[in-house]
Design an enzyme around this catalytic site. Structure first.
Site, PDB file in Angstrom:
ATOM      1  N   HIS A 181       7.690  -7.955  -3.879  1.00  0.00           N
ATOM      2  CA  HIS A 181       6.353  -8.352  -4.333  1.00  0.00           C
ATOM      3  C   HIS A 181       6.394  -9.718  -5.023  1.00  0.00           C
ATOM      4  O   HIS A 181       6.691  -9.787  -6.218  1.00  0.00           O
ATOM      5  CB  HIS A 181       5.803  -7.302  -5.308  1.00  0.00           C
ATOM      6  CG  HIS A 181       5.434  -6.024  -4.636  1.00  0.00           C
ATOM      7  ND1 HIS A 181       4.200  -5.817  -4.072  1.00  0.00           N
ATOM      8  CD2 HIS A 181       6.156  -4.910  -4.391  1.00  0.00           C
ATOM      9  CE1 HIS A 181       4.168  -4.616  -3.522  1.00  0.00           C
ATOM     10  NE2 HIS A 181       5.342  -4.046  -3.698  1.00  0.00           N
ATOM     11  N   CYS A 234       5.360  -6.164   1.416  1.00  0.00           N
ATOM     12  CA  CYS A 234       5.732  -4.747   1.305  1.00  0.00           C
ATOM     13  C   CYS A 234       5.142  -3.945   2.472  1.00  0.00           C
ATOM     14  O   CYS A 234       5.539  -4.157   3.611  1.00  0.00           O
ATOM     15  CB  CYS A 234       5.321  -4.188  -0.061  1.00  0.00           C
ATOM     16  SG  CYS A 234       6.135  -2.627  -0.423  1.00  0.00           S
ATOM     17  N   TYR A 235       4.156  -3.071   2.223  1.00  0.00           N
ATOM     18  CA  TYR A 235       3.584  -2.328   3.360  1.00  0.00           C
ATOM     19  C   TYR A 235       3.057  -3.308   4.410  1.00  0.00           C
ATOM     20  O   TYR A 235       3.198  -3.076   5.619  1.00  0.00           O
ATOM     21  CB  TYR A 235       2.446  -1.402   2.879  1.00  0.00           C
ATOM     22  CG  TYR A 235       1.753  -0.716   4.043  1.00  0.00           C
ATOM     23  CD1 TYR A 235       2.289   0.432   4.607  1.00  0.00           C
ATOM     24  CD2 TYR A 235       0.574  -1.243   4.587  1.00  0.00           C
ATOM     25  CE1 TYR A 235       1.682   1.049   5.698  1.00  0.00           C
ATOM     26  CE2 TYR A 235      -0.036  -0.641   5.678  1.00  0.00           C
ATOM     27  CZ  TYR A 235       0.522   0.506   6.230  1.00  0.00           C
ATOM     28  OH  TYR A 235      -0.080   1.100   7.309  1.00  0.00           O
ATOM     29  N   GLY A 244       0.853  -1.190   0.000  1.00  0.00           N
ATOM     30  CA  GLY A 244       0.000   0.000   0.000  1.00  0.00           C
ATOM     31  C   GLY A 244       0.876   1.222   0.000  1.00  0.00           C
ATOM     32  O   GLY A 244       2.077   1.133   0.276  1.00  0.00           O
ATOM     33  N   LYS A 277      -9.138 -11.520 -17.135  1.00  0.00           N
ATOM     34  CA  LYS A 277      -9.734 -11.969 -18.400  1.00  0.00           C
ATOM     35  C   LYS A 277      -9.644 -13.487 -18.597  1.00  0.00           C
ATOM     36  O   LYS A 277     -10.624 -14.126 -18.964  1.00  0.00           O
ATOM     37  CB  LYS A 277      -9.032 -11.262 -19.558  1.00  0.00           C
ATOM     38  CG  LYS A 277      -9.753 -11.394 -20.861  1.00  0.00           C
ATOM     39  CD  LYS A 277     -10.888 -10.408 -20.896  1.00  0.00           C
ATOM     40  CE  LYS A 277     -11.673 -10.447 -22.173  1.00  0.00           C
ATOM     41  NZ  LYS A 277     -12.627  -9.320 -22.197  1.00  0.00           N
ATOM     42  N   SER A 318     -23.459  -7.936 -25.374  1.00  0.00           N
ATOM     43  CA  SER A 318     -22.787  -7.432 -26.577  1.00  0.00           C
ATOM     44  C   SER A 318     -22.300  -8.586 -27.437  1.00  0.00           C
ATOM     45  O   SER A 318     -21.909  -8.394 -28.576  1.00  0.00           O
ATOM     46  CB  SER A 318     -21.605  -6.564 -26.167  1.00  0.00           C
ATOM     47  OG  SER A 318     -20.589  -7.388 -25.619  1.00  0.00           O
ATOM     48  N   GLY A 319     -22.271  -9.787 -26.845  1.00  0.00           N
ATOM     49  CA  GLY A 319     -21.704 -10.910 -27.578  1.00  0.00           C
ATOM     50  C   GLY A 319     -20.222 -11.057 -27.274  1.00  0.00           C
ATOM     51  O   GLY A 319     -19.578 -12.010 -27.675  1.00  0.00           O
ATOM     52  N   GLY A 320     -19.662 -10.102 -26.529  1.00  0.00           N
ATOM     53  CA  GLY A 320     -18.264 -10.198 -26.100  1.00  0.00           C
ATOM     54  C   GLY A 320     -18.157 -11.189 -24.943  1.00  0.00           C
ATOM     55  O   GLY A 320     -19.169 -11.642 -24.404  1.00  0.00           O
ATOM     56  N   VAL A 321     -16.921 -11.489 -24.573  1.00  0.00           N
ATOM     57  CA  VAL A 321     -16.699 -12.529 -23.562  1.00  0.00           C
ATOM     58  C   VAL A 321     -17.333 -12.138 -22.213  1.00  0.00           C
ATOM     59  O   VAL A 321     -18.060 -12.928 -21.606  1.00  0.00           O
ATOM     60  CB  VAL A 321     -15.182 -12.762 -23.347  1.00  0.00           C
ATOM     61  CG1 VAL A 321     -14.941 -13.865 -22.345  1.00  0.00           C
ATOM     62  CG2 VAL A 321     -14.507 -13.072 -24.669  1.00  0.00           C
ATOM     63  N   ASP A 322     -17.075 -10.898 -21.770  1.00  0.00           N
ATOM     64  CA  ASP A 322     -17.480 -10.537 -20.413  1.00  0.00           C
ATOM     65  C   ASP A 322     -18.996 -10.518 -20.243  1.00  0.00           C
ATOM     66  O   ASP A 322     -19.524 -11.127 -19.305  1.00  0.00           O
ATOM     67  CB  ASP A 322     -16.895  -9.172 -20.028  1.00  0.00           C
ATOM     68  CG  ASP A 322     -15.393  -9.127 -20.238  1.00  0.00           C
ATOM     69  OD1 ASP A 322     -14.787 -10.209 -20.300  1.00  0.00           O
ATOM     70  OD2 ASP A 322     -14.834  -8.026 -20.338  1.00  0.00           O
ATOM     71  N   SER A 323     -19.694  -9.829 -21.159  1.00  0.00           N
ATOM     72  CA  SER A 323     -21.149  -9.768 -20.966  1.00  0.00           C
ATOM     73  C   SER A 323     -21.761 -11.145 -21.186  1.00  0.00           C
ATOM     74  O   SER A 323     -22.750 -11.495 -20.542  1.00  0.00           O
ATOM     75  CB  SER A 323     -21.785  -8.710 -21.869  1.00  0.00           C
ATOM     76  OG  SER A 323     -21.702  -9.059 -23.219  1.00  0.00           O
ATOM     77  N   SER A 324     -21.161 -11.970 -22.036  1.00  0.00           N
ATOM     78  CA  SER A 324     -21.712 -13.313 -22.266  1.00  0.00           C
ATOM     79  C   SER A 324     -21.568 -14.189 -21.018  1.00  0.00           C
ATOM     80  O   SER A 324     -22.499 -14.900 -20.638  1.00  0.00           O
ATOM     81  CB  SER A 324     -20.998 -14.003 -23.428  1.00  0.00           C
ATOM     82  OG  SER A 324     -21.209 -13.284 -24.606  1.00  0.00           O
ATOM     83  N   GLU A 354       4.007 -11.404  -6.010  1.00  0.00           N
ATOM     84  CA  GLU A 354       2.874 -11.588  -6.929  1.00  0.00           C
ATOM     85  C   GLU A 354       3.154 -11.140  -8.355  1.00  0.00           C
ATOM     86  O   GLU A 354       2.447 -11.528  -9.272  1.00  0.00           O
ATOM     87  CB  GLU A 354       1.634 -10.854  -6.389  1.00  0.00           C
ATOM     88  CG  GLU A 354       1.694  -9.340  -6.392  1.00  0.00           C
ATOM     89  CD  GLU A 354       2.388  -8.742  -5.167  1.00  0.00           C
ATOM     90  OE1 GLU A 354       3.184  -9.451  -4.526  1.00  0.00           O
ATOM     91  OE2 GLU A 354       2.163  -7.554  -4.880  1.00  0.00           O
TER      92      GLU A 354
END
Ligand code: XMP
Length: 509
Positions: A169, A81-82, A54, A365, A222-228, A171
């Site tokens: 870090h 870290c923090y 942070g 994603k 929309s037919g995109g990955v996320d909204s589908s 990660e």
């Protein structure tokens, strides 16, 4: 689903969701909560706790610090870290501002090779550092387990209490042994590594069911990955109480509208497809300026969606396919508007609803794609490359007409088919055909032609902010060019765009 989980307490660092993702990669369920939510610790009974990085200093007046009881619960804690400095400070060690900030790739040496956190880790390895404050005295009963040139306490631990802290870090990908360190921490937590994306899916469906009950839900698909994927999750949770409105603005790729309708026709939901192609084309008549086109498409999209949603009446929830990178991007300060990205997600002002649901808010994603597979969405939809909201409207330079849309759709379909046939599709971040507004002279048969030139684009990028042009094998490019000039009426020339971003952008407008 296993109840075991690791809780990430977020102190505001940049990489915090990445920490959650690293834990999930070890097949352990993980949630990120605000560091101020200490009650969550008692409530959730985690098997391990990670205190993140942070921007604060532990000595700042308003520094957010973990309560000491966290370190007495017998639950393993990893401070990063923090989070490491906060652990040292709260337990009686000392933290100081260093003369030199340590930033970037830094070699760290493991001093105590018996440390369970560093089991199997190379003695010297590269880590990612980003700090000015550092631990100078470790708390009582702690030992230093690693150090770097500028940071004597690069890691410390109290093994008997299972308290661990690292200044770097683990990660981020630049920390060579980061994955190993997370895996070791997961072992220290003694969890069973049985969490899978399928667990996220079942769990999210159960939570959505409980939250929404008999409520009505609306989703702009929309037919995109996320909204589908968001729609598929909601469909499993509330069935016909979900209405998905799919606005076909006529600027989609070849056959795309049908593909979306085929997929969602099989789901248990109300699927409303609106064929609004004509309407968009008439609004776009005579318009050539890219930002103007974007604006018209965006506004018209909202209008169509609004009209459809009025037919449905008031709803309780509006679904948005927001994913974690969208959350980070929207958190950034203002940067120059290069292109106003119309995102079909941003509709809430126009619809009568009570609350927004964003079931993918914490996922990256590739995790969203994985969830989509679990939900039974077809691979071509789940692994789809990004497609801009204004669609082919910004891949046709100049005025958009029905003929030009057809040309770019056909050329793009050939390009995608050949790229997939050559096995290149998985390696490219984004690739498409665009219609330049340029006509040039050609010869076909015995006749002179004066037709359009198609531009092919393929880029490699991890964040879409910068990109390099991909080196498509010449034989693939010539095959695509031949097919396009032979099969697509109105095109007699094909060019490949080998410009990087910057100075070019990925799209042509
Ligand atoms: P540029 O062309 O800015 O594109 O290099 C970067 C990424 O953003 C996508 N893009 C858009 N997406 N609405 C969208 O939803 C837009 O207006 C838009 N313009 C560009 C582009 O496809 C690429 O992935």
């Amino acid at each position: 689903m296993s109840k075991e989980m690791i809780l990430v307490l977020d102190f505001g660092g940049q990489y915090n969701q990445l920490i959650a993702r690293r834990v999930r990669e070890n097949n352990v369920y993980c949630e990120v909560h605000n560091a101020a939510d200490f009650d969550k610790v008692r409530e959730m009974k985690p098997s391990g706790i990670i205190l993140t990085g942070g921007p604060q200093s532990v000595y700042a007046d308003n520094a957010s610090l973990p309560p000491a009881e966290i370190f007495d619960m017998g639950v393993p804690v990893l401070g990063i870290c923090y989070g490491a400095q906060a652990m040292a400070h709260v337990l009686g060690g000392s933290v100081q501002s260093a003369d030199v900030s340590e930033y970037g790739k830094t070699e760290v040496e493991v001093i105590d090779t018996t440390s369970k956190l560093f089991a199997g880790v190379e003695r010297k390895s590269v880590t990612w550092m980003s700090h000015t404050d550092r631990i100078v005295n470790v708390p009582e009963k702690f030992k230093v387990t690693a150090s770097s040139h500028d940071c004597p306490v690069a890691a410390m631990e109290n093994e008997s209490k299972k308290l661990y802290a690292v200044q770097f870090h683990p990660e981020v990908v630049h920390t060579a042994e980061g994955m190993k360190i997370f895996s070791n921490f997961v072992d220290i937590c003694g969890v069973s590594r049985d969490w899978k994306m399928s667990s996220f899916v079942t769990d999210t469906i159960a939570k959505l069911k409980e939250k929404i009950g008999d409520g009505k839900v609306l989703c702009a698909l929309s037919g995109g990955v996320d909204s589908s994927v968001a729609a598929a999750l909601l469909s499993k949770a509330v069935g016909k109480n979900l209405t998905c409105v799919f606005v076909d603005h006529g600027l989609l790729r070849k056959n795309e509208a049908k593909e979306v309708a085929d997929v969602f026709g099989k789901f248990d939901l109300n699927f409303v497809a609106v064929d609004a192609g004509e309407r968009f084309l008439s609004k776009l008549r005579g318009v050539t300026e890219p930002e103007r086109k974007r604006k018209i498409i965006g506004e018209e999209f909202i209008r169509v969606f609004e009209e459809e949603s009025k037919k449905i009446g008031a709803v309780d929830y509006l679904v948005q396919g927001t994913i974690y990178p969208d959350v980070i991007e929207s958190g950034l300060g203002k940067s120059a508007v290069i292109k106003s990205h119309h995102n079909v997600g941003g509709l809430p002002d126009f619809v009568d609803f009570k609350e927004i649901v964003e079931p993918l808010r914490l996922l990256f994603k590739d995790e969203v794609r994985q969830a989509g597979r679990e939900l039974g969405l077809p691979e071509n939809l789940v692994s789809r490359q990004p497609f801009p909201g204004p669609g082919l409207g910004i891949r046709i330079i100049g005025e958009v007409t029905a003929d030009k849309v057809k040309i770019v759709q056909d050329a793009d379909a050939i390009y995608r088919e050949e790229i997939a046939r050559a096995g290149l599709d998985k390696n490219l971040s984004q690739y498409f055909a665009a219609l330049t507004n340029m006509r040039s002279v050609g010869v076909m048969g015995d006749g002179r032609t004066y037709d359009f030139a198609i531009a092919l684009r393929a880029v490699l990028t991890s964040d879409f902010m910068t990109a390099e042009a991909a080196q498509i094998p010449w034989d693939v490019l010539t095959l695509v060019a031949n097919r396009i000039v032979n099969e697509v009426k109105g095109v007699n020339r094909v060019m490949y765009d080998c410009t990087s971003k910057p100075p070019a952008t990925i799209e042509f407008e």
